[in-house]
Design a protein around this motif. Structure first.
Motif, short mmCIF file in Angstrom:
data_model
loop_
_atom_site.label_atom_id
_atom_site.label_comp_id
_atom_site.label_asym_id
_atom_site.label_seq_id
_atom_site.Cartn_x
_atom_site.Cartn_y
_atom_site.Cartn_z
N ILE A 264 -4.98 1.86 13.35
CA ILE A 264 -5.90 1.94 12.21
C ILE A 264 -5.70 3.24 11.45
CG2 ILE A 264 -8.34 2.12 11.56
CD1 ILE A 264 -8.94 0.27 13.99
N ILE A 265 -5.58 4.34 12.17
CA ILE A 265 -5.38 5.64 11.53
C ILE A 265 -4.08 5.64 10.74
CG2 ILE A 265 -4.98 8.10 11.97
CD1 ILE A 265 -7.88 7.21 12.43
N PHE A 266 -3.04 5.07 11.32
CA PHE A 266 -1.76 4.97 10.60
C PHE A 266 -1.92 4.19 9.30
CE2 PHE A 266 1.98 2.15 9.94
CZ PHE A 266 2.87 3.11 9.48
N LEU A 267 -2.59 3.05 9.34
CA LEU A 267 -2.76 2.22 8.15
C LEU A 267 -3.63 2.90 7.10
CD1 LEU A 267 -3.14 -1.31 9.77
CD2 LEU A 267 -1.18 -0.45 8.47
N LEU A 268 -4.56 3.73 7.53
CA LEU A 268 -5.39 4.48 6.58
C LEU A 268 -4.60 5.58 5.88
CD1 LEU A 268 -8.73 5.03 8.55
CD2 LEU A 268 -8.44 3.64 6.49
N SER A 269 -3.57 6.07 6.53
CA SER A 269 -2.88 7.26 6.06
C SER A 269 -1.77 6.94 5.06
CB SER A 269 -2.25 8.00 7.26
OG SER A 269 -1.07 7.36 7.68
N ASP A 270 -1.25 8.01 4.43
CA ASP A 270 -0.15 7.82 3.50
C ASP A 270 1.17 7.56 4.21
OD1 ASP A 270 0.08 10.35 4.54
OD2 ASP A 270 0.27 11.39 2.63
N LYS A 271 1.18 7.63 5.54
CA LYS A 271 2.36 7.22 6.29
C LYS A 271 2.62 5.72 6.14
CE LYS A 271 3.10 11.27 8.28
NZ LYS A 271 4.30 12.09 7.98
N ALA A 272 1.57 4.98 5.75
CA ALA A 272 1.68 3.53 5.57
C ALA A 272 1.56 3.15 4.09
CB ALA A 272 0.59 2.83 6.37
N SER A 273 2.06 4.01 3.22
CA SER A 273 1.82 3.87 1.78
C SER A 273 2.42 2.61 1.15
CB SER A 273 2.35 5.11 1.04
OG SER A 273 3.73 5.29 1.32
N MET A 274 3.36 1.95 1.83
CA MET A 274 3.95 0.73 1.28
C MET A 274 3.57 -0.50 2.11
SD MET A 274 5.58 -0.09 -1.38
CE MET A 274 6.60 -1.38 -2.11
N ILE A 275 2.58 -0.35 2.98
CA ILE A 275 2.13 -1.48 3.80
C ILE A 275 0.85 -2.03 3.20
CG2 ILE A 275 1.37 -2.22 6.08
CD1 ILE A 275 3.09 -0.03 7.29
#
Length: 244
Positions: free
Chosen positions: A219-230
């Protein structure tokens, strides 16, 4: 990732227990300004007494108008985690309309309501936000005695895909996480019977259930800009359950 959350304000529903509490505490640790929303007043007060900088909001998400008013009063958010949910189990032939309605109201309709308010403010404030909805492996596979739950989580997945399409042009991403059995306090209680647990574990190639932190991390990953194209995906956290 730490710097990303330092100036962010994030709303987490179901935020004082289970996965929701785990997300709230991890975001707090990463420097976010977090608001935990729940109908559990005592648990909310306990959370605030332990972590005074975490904001709380108490409302029953089954009440459409009151929930809408409370969420609107909380202001603008950069992220939203829709974690509030209920699991009501009845066999297909015995599922009551009240069970089905309650499942849809809490697991699906509340997400529509809360996300409408949050997303409109994101758009009005030109915030390229992230929305993560908690779904389940039950949205992708039929589970015995889970007819209302499966239906409600399948609807969450479908609704999230529409969110991704309609909010994407504003730079707002929407995704789901779809865990297997998660060992929250409630999860441990429900799956305490070793025979029942082993039957489910036998369908998971990794041979075990999911820890709360393993869901929180995604969840933290998806909230972050690390997942900006997901955007618009359903992310299984199931040890391979859906691969079998």
């Amino acid at each position: 990732m730490d710097k990303y959350f330092e100036s962010k304000r994030i709303l987490v529903t179901g935020g004082c227990s289970g996965i929701g509490r785990g997300v709230v505490l991890e975001l707090w640790r990463l420097g976010a300004n977090v608001v935990a929303l729940s109908h559990q007043a005592k648990n909310l007060e306990k959370l605030r007494s332990e972590y005074p900088s975490i904001e709380i909001a108490c409302v029953d998400v089954r009440d459409w108008d009151k929930t809408r008013g409370v969420v609107d009063s909380l202001g603008v958010f950069h992220g939203l985690v829709n974690c509030a949910g209920v699991g009501l189990m009845e066999p297909f032939l015995e599922c009551k309309p009240t069970t089905f309605d309650e499942s849809i109201t809490i697991n699906t309709k509340a997400i529509l309501n809360i996300t409408q308010v949050v997303a409109k403010k994101m758009i009005n404030n030109n915030i390229k936000g992230s929305i993560v909805n908690i779904s389940s492996q039950a949205s992708k596979a039929g589970l015995k005695d889970h007819v209302a739950y499966c239906a409600s989580k399948g609807a969450v997945d479908a609704m999230t895909r529409v969110m991704a399409i309609e909010l994407g042009p504003y730079g707002i991403r929407a995704n789901t996480v779809n865990p297997t059995v998660v060992l929250t306090d409630l999860g441990r209680e429900v799956w305490a019977d070793p025979n029942k647990a082993q039957e489910m574990k036998s369908k998971i190639p990794l041979g075990r259930f999911c820890e709360v932190q393993e869901v929180v991390d995604v969840i933290i990953f998806l909230l972050s800009d690390k997942a900006s194209m997901i955007n618009g995906v359903q992310m299984p956290i199931d040890g391979g359950f859906l691969a079998t």
